[in-house]
Write a protein that holds these residues in place. Structure first.
Motif, PDB file in Angstrom:
ATOM      1  N   GLN A   3       0.869  -1.236   0.063  1.00  0.00           N
ATOM      2  CA  GLN A   3      -0.077  -0.029   0.001  1.00  0.00           C
ATOM      3  C   GLN A   3       0.881   1.073  -0.069  1.00  0.00           C
ATOM      4  O   GLN A   3       1.746   1.088   0.764  1.00  0.00           O
ATOM      5  N   LEU A   4       0.548   2.128  -0.963  1.00  0.00           N
ATOM      6  CA  LEU A   4       1.325   3.210  -0.943  1.00  0.00           C
ATOM      7  C   LEU A   4       0.520   4.525  -0.792  1.00  0.00           C
ATOM      8  O   LEU A   4      -0.691   4.616  -1.121  1.00  0.00           O
ATOM      9  N   VAL A   5       0.838   5.548   0.170  1.00  0.00           N
ATOM     10  CA  VAL A   5       0.178   6.570   0.513  1.00  0.00           C
ATOM     11  C   VAL A   5       1.073   7.832   0.176  1.00  0.00           C
ATOM     12  O   VAL A   5       2.242   8.197   1.108  1.00  0.00           O
ATOM     13  N   GLU A   6       0.515   8.878  -0.516  1.00  0.00           N
ATOM     14  CA  GLU A   6       1.280   9.990  -0.827  1.00  0.00           C
ATOM     15  C   GLU A   6       0.673  11.086   0.065  1.00  0.00           C
ATOM     16  O   GLU A   6      -0.377  11.265   0.615  1.00  0.00           O
ATOM     17  N   SER A   7       1.713  12.201   0.463  1.00  0.00           N
ATOM     18  CA  SER A   7       1.259  13.236   1.336  1.00  0.00           C
ATOM     19  C   SER A   7       2.055  14.363   0.702  1.00  0.00           C
ATOM     20  O   SER A   7       3.169  14.208   0.079  1.00  0.00           O
ATOM     21  N   GLY A   8       1.669  15.530   1.110  1.00  0.00           N
ATOM     22  CA  GLY A   8       2.537  16.948   0.925  1.00  0.00           C
ATOM     23  C   GLY A   8       2.157  17.795  -0.243  1.00  0.00           C
ATOM     24  O   GLY A   8       2.812  18.834  -0.386  1.00  0.00           O
ATOM     25  N   GLY A   9       1.186  17.235  -0.678  1.00  0.00           N
ATOM     26  CA  GLY A   9       0.531  18.009  -1.948  1.00  0.00           C
ATOM     27  C   GLY A   9      -0.087  19.320  -1.333  1.00  0.00           C
ATOM     28  O   GLY A   9      -0.184  19.487   0.067  1.00  0.00           O
ATOM     29  N   GLY A  10      -0.341  20.365  -2.265  1.00  0.00           N
ATOM     30  CA  GLY A  10      -1.367  21.520  -1.933  1.00  0.00           C
ATOM     31  C   GLY A  10      -1.141  22.419  -2.841  1.00  0.00           C
ATOM     32  O   GLY A  10      -0.750  22.294  -4.023  1.00  0.00           O
ATOM     33  N   LEU A  11      -1.360  23.785  -2.168  1.00  0.00           N
ATOM     34  CA  LEU A  11      -1.624  24.809  -3.111  1.00  0.00           C
ATOM     35  C   LEU A  11      -0.201  25.753  -3.004  1.00  0.00           C
ATOM     36  O   LEU A  11       0.057  26.114  -1.892  1.00  0.00           O
ATOM     37  N   VAL A  12       0.683  26.083  -4.075  1.00  0.00           N
ATOM     38  CA  VAL A  12       1.706  26.955  -3.862  1.00  0.00           C
ATOM     39  C   VAL A  12       1.887  27.819  -5.032  1.00  0.00           C
ATOM     40  O   VAL A  12       1.295  27.534  -6.054  1.00  0.00           O
ATOM     41  N   ARG A  19       7.494  19.506  -0.941  1.00  0.00           N
ATOM     42  CA  ARG A  19       8.001  18.086  -0.659  1.00  0.00           C
ATOM     43  C   ARG A  19       7.021  17.041  -0.441  1.00  0.00           C
ATOM     44  O   ARG A  19       6.219  17.073   0.253  1.00  0.00           O
ATOM     45  N   LEU A  20       6.942  15.945  -1.562  1.00  0.00           N
ATOM     46  CA  LEU A  20       6.026  15.045  -1.575  1.00  0.00           C
ATOM     47  C   LEU A  20       6.644  13.886  -0.763  1.00  0.00           C
ATOM     48  O   LEU A  20       7.814  13.449  -1.040  1.00  0.00           O
ATOM     49  N   SER A  21       5.833  12.997  -0.151  1.00  0.00           N
ATOM     50  CA  SER A  21       6.375  11.964   0.803  1.00  0.00           C
ATOM     51  C   SER A  21       5.197  10.814   0.083  1.00  0.00           C
ATOM     52  O   SER A  21       4.084  10.982  -0.092  1.00  0.00           O
ATOM     53  N   CYS A  22       5.971   9.470  -0.261  1.00  0.00           N
ATOM     54  CA  CYS A  22       5.260   8.371  -0.336  1.00  0.00           C
ATOM     55  C   CYS A  22       5.545   7.121   0.700  1.00  0.00           C
ATOM     56  O   CYS A  22       6.816   6.689   0.639  1.00  0.00           O
ATOM     57  N   LYS A 106      12.713   2.675 -13.730  1.00  0.00           N
ATOM     58  CA  LYS A 106      12.049   2.525 -14.645  1.00  0.00           C
ATOM     59  C   LYS A 106      11.087   3.505 -15.195  1.00  0.00           C
ATOM     60  O   LYS A 106      10.761   4.413 -14.085  1.00  0.00           O
ATOM     61  N   VAL A 107      10.911   4.011 -16.320  1.00  0.00           N
ATOM     62  CA  VAL A 107      10.214   4.927 -16.763  1.00  0.00           C
ATOM     63  C   VAL A 107       8.867   4.713 -17.187  1.00  0.00           C
ATOM     64  O   VAL A 107       7.825   5.651 -16.796  1.00  0.00           O
ATOM     65  N   ALA A 108       8.484   3.569 -17.764  1.00  0.00           N
ATOM     66  CA  ALA A 108       7.206   3.436 -18.347  1.00  0.00           C
ATOM     67  C   ALA A 108       6.312   2.789 -16.979  1.00  0.00           C
ATOM     68  O   ALA A 108       6.677   2.272 -16.400  1.00  0.00           O
ATOM     69  N   ALA A 109       4.986   3.282 -17.339  1.00  0.00           N
ATOM     70  CA  ALA A 109       3.845   3.154 -16.260  1.00  0.00           C
ATOM     71  C   ALA A 109       3.739   1.822 -16.140  1.00  0.00           C
ATOM     72  O   ALA A 109       3.470   1.219 -15.063  1.00  0.00           O
ATOM     73  N   LEU A 110       3.655   0.881 -17.316  1.00  0.00           N
ATOM     74  CA  LEU A 110       3.471  -0.399 -17.086  1.00  0.00           C
ATOM     75  C   LEU A 110       4.364  -1.331 -16.692  1.00  0.00           C
ATOM     76  O   LEU A 110       4.089  -2.416 -16.017  1.00  0.00           O
ATOM     77  N   MET A 111       5.545  -0.701 -16.034  1.00  0.00           N
ATOM     78  CA  MET A 111       6.574  -1.603 -15.157  1.00  0.00           C
ATOM     79  C   MET A 111       6.166  -1.560 -13.850  1.00  0.00           C
ATOM     80  O   MET A 111       6.623  -2.374 -13.132  1.00  0.00           O
ATOM     81  N   TYR A 112       5.351  -0.501 -13.454  1.00  0.00           N
ATOM     82  CA  TYR A 112       4.834  -0.429 -12.155  1.00  0.00           C
ATOM     83  C   TYR A 112       3.589  -1.355 -11.726  1.00  0.00           C
ATOM     84  O   TYR A 112       2.615  -1.154 -12.510  1.00  0.00           O
ATOM     85  N   ASP A 113       3.541  -1.842 -10.741  1.00  0.00           N
ATOM     86  CA  ASP A 113       2.447  -2.750 -10.153  1.00  0.00           C
ATOM     87  C   ASP A 113       1.569  -2.256  -9.201  1.00  0.00           C
ATOM     88  O   ASP A 113       0.417  -2.620  -8.882  1.00  0.00           O
ATOM     89  N   TYR A 114       2.197  -1.239  -8.347  1.00  0.00           N
ATOM     90  CA  TYR A 114       1.378  -0.768  -7.265  1.00  0.00           C
ATOM     91  C   TYR A 114       1.285   0.693  -7.209  1.00  0.00           C
ATOM     92  O   TYR A 114       2.451   1.406  -7.427  1.00  0.00           O
ATOM     93  N   TRP A 115       0.076   1.495  -6.885  1.00  0.00           N
ATOM     94  CA  TRP A 115       0.119   2.702  -7.196  1.00  0.00           C
ATOM     95  C   TRP A 115      -0.594   3.308  -5.760  1.00  0.00           C
ATOM     96  O   TRP A 115      -1.512   2.769  -5.295  1.00  0.00           O
ATOM     97  N   GLY A 116      -0.328   4.462  -5.635  1.00  0.00           N
ATOM     98  CA  GLY A 116      -0.861   5.305  -4.448  1.00  0.00           C
ATOM     99  C   GLY A 116      -2.377   5.901  -5.003  1.00  0.00           C
ATOM    100  O   GLY A 116      -2.442   5.904  -6.203  1.00  0.00           O
ATOM    101  N   GLN A 117      -2.863   6.499  -4.005  1.00  0.00           N
ATOM    102  CA  GLN A 117      -4.202   7.083  -4.467  1.00  0.00           C
ATOM    103  C   GLN A 117      -3.871   8.575  -5.011  1.00  0.00           C
ATOM    104  O   GLN A 117      -4.898   9.108  -5.801  1.00  0.00           O
ATOM    105  N   GLY A 118      -2.652   9.347  -5.073  1.00  0.00           N
ATOM    106  CA  GLY A 118      -2.453  10.440  -5.575  1.00  0.00           C
ATOM    107  C   GLY A 118      -2.808  11.642  -4.297  1.00  0.00           C
ATOM    108  O   GLY A 118      -3.371  11.439  -3.813  1.00  0.00           O
ATOM    109  N   THR A 119      -2.128  12.729  -4.676  1.00  0.00           N
ATOM    110  CA  THR A 119      -1.841  13.939  -3.853  1.00  0.00           C
ATOM    111  C   THR A 119      -1.828  14.917  -4.886  1.00  0.00           C
ATOM    112  O   THR A 119      -1.124  15.149  -5.868  1.00  0.00           O
TER     113      THR A 119
END
Length: 125
Positions: A3-12, A19-22, A106-119
């Motif tokens: 499970q991946l959880v991103e944080s640190g997003g916002g308005l700037v 600084r984003l954290s995962c 890896k650059v290609a998205a298809l190489m990645y198997d797990y994704w966070g919900q986004g920030t």
């Protein structure tokens, strides 16, 4: 499972920094290649930055080179994205991803198997 959880997003404001954290849970991702992607409204998801299992190798999209820095702390099971000199065109939802089948960057998205919900990152002009 990871499970991946991103944080640190916002308005700037343009020129500012974020600084984003995962944070990964479920198992250690210390052997996985990790990456950051982003998706702006009406656009496809695009690669932003990637890092090898050890942190010894990194890669960046041309649009963020010199402004963004990806790093990882395997002891904390966490990946970071330091974003400086932000521009309005950096506005997007930023996603963290894990590629357990690979240890190198890896650059290609298809190489990645797990994704966070986004920030959400919003840069005002």
């Amino acid at each position: 499972q990871v499970q991946l959880v991103e944080s640190g997003g916002g308005l700037v404001q343009a020129g500012g920094s974020l600084r984003l954290s995962c944070a990964a849970s479920g198992r250690a991702v210390s052997g996985d290649a990790m990456g950051w992607f982003r998706q702006a409204p009406g656009k496809e998801r695009e690669f932003v930055a990637g890092i090898s299992w050890s942190g010894g190798a990194t890669d960046y999209a041309d649009s963020v080179k010199g402004r963004f820095t990806i790093s990882r702390d395997n002891a904390k099971n966490t990946v970071y994205l330091e974003m400086n000199s932000l521009k309005p065109e950096d506005t997007a939802v930023y996603y963290c991803a894990a590629a357990p089948r690979y240890s190198r960057v890896k650059v290609a998205a298809l190489m990645y198997d797990y994704w966070g919900q986004g920030t959400q990152v919003t840069v005002s002009s």
